[in-house]
Design an enzyme around this catalytic site. Structure first.
Site, short mmCIF file in Angstrom:
data_model
loop_
_atom_site.label_atom_id
_atom_site.label_comp_id
_atom_site.label_asym_id
_atom_site.label_seq_id
_atom_site.Cartn_x
_atom_site.Cartn_y
_atom_site.Cartn_z
N HIS A 53 13.75 6.26 7.20
CA HIS A 53 14.18 4.88 6.96
C HIS A 53 15.56 4.89 6.31
CE1 HIS A 53 9.93 2.85 6.85
NE2 HIS A 53 10.01 3.76 7.80
N GLU A 55 16.72 3.43 3.68
CA GLU A 55 16.70 3.61 2.24
C GLU A 55 16.50 5.07 1.86
OE1 GLU A 55 14.87 1.48 4.09
OE2 GLU A 55 13.98 -0.05 2.82
N CYS A 83 9.76 -1.20 2.43
CA CYS A 83 8.34 -1.01 2.69
C CYS A 83 7.72 -0.26 1.49
CB CYS A 83 8.16 -0.20 3.98
SG CYS A 83 8.63 1.55 3.81
N CYS A 86 9.41 3.24 0.89
CA CYS A 86 10.76 3.15 0.33
C CYS A 86 10.74 2.61 -1.09
CB CYS A 86 11.65 2.31 1.24
SG CYS A 86 11.93 3.11 2.85
#
Length: 152
Positions: A53, A55, A83, A86
């Site tokens: 992801h 992040e 999410c 993260c």
């Protein structure tokens, strides 16, 4: 607020890099003072990695550049609400503050489904701001999925 918009535009630029690869357009930057120390964009499909992801990539880069796992004096800017994975990385890395553009009604854990960053059961909390350049961030995703559905 102008500083938040400035850095969110950098995260949007990162999201566009993901989009060029056919990835879901989500981008992130980690800022310390007046300097970007980490950048990332979604690479789950490209890397075949569920943890790739925006992040996570930006946090890893910032930690490497700063040679520290604690990002105490850093702000994370991301185009979509983090999410649970993260949000966990944000807490573990001690990111000082989080700013995101669009809310995520399906996986958002920084205010939408729950607020992991302010849960007092954890030993660290990160204040957050939402809705910065919301329309631009949301339209990146809406347009991407609209085009994707058009191809199917």
């Amino acid at each position: 607020m102008l500083e938040d918009e400035r850095w969110m535009r950098e995260a949007i630029w990162q999201a566009r890099l993901a989009e060029e690869l056919g990835e879901v357009p989500i981008g992130a930057v980690v800022v310390q003072g007046d300097q970007v120390v980490g950048t990332g964009y979604n690479l789950r499909e490209t890397q075949k990695d569920p943890t790739a992801h925006a992040e996570m990539i930006a946090i890893r880069m910032a930690s490497e550049r700063l040679e520290a796992w604690r990002l105490l004096d850093c702000t994370l800017y991301v185009t979509l609400e983090p999410c649970p994975m993260c949000a966990g990385a944000i807490l573990q890395s001690r990111v000082e503050r989080v700013v995101y553009g669009a809310s995520d009604p399906k996986a958002g854990c920084v205010g939408t489904l729950m607020d992991l960053l302010q849960d007092n059961r954890f030993n660290h909390r990160s204040p957050w701001t939402s809705g910065v350049l919301h329309d631009e961030c949301a339209s990146l995703l809406t347009n991407f999925f609209r085009r994707l559905r058009g191809r199917q």
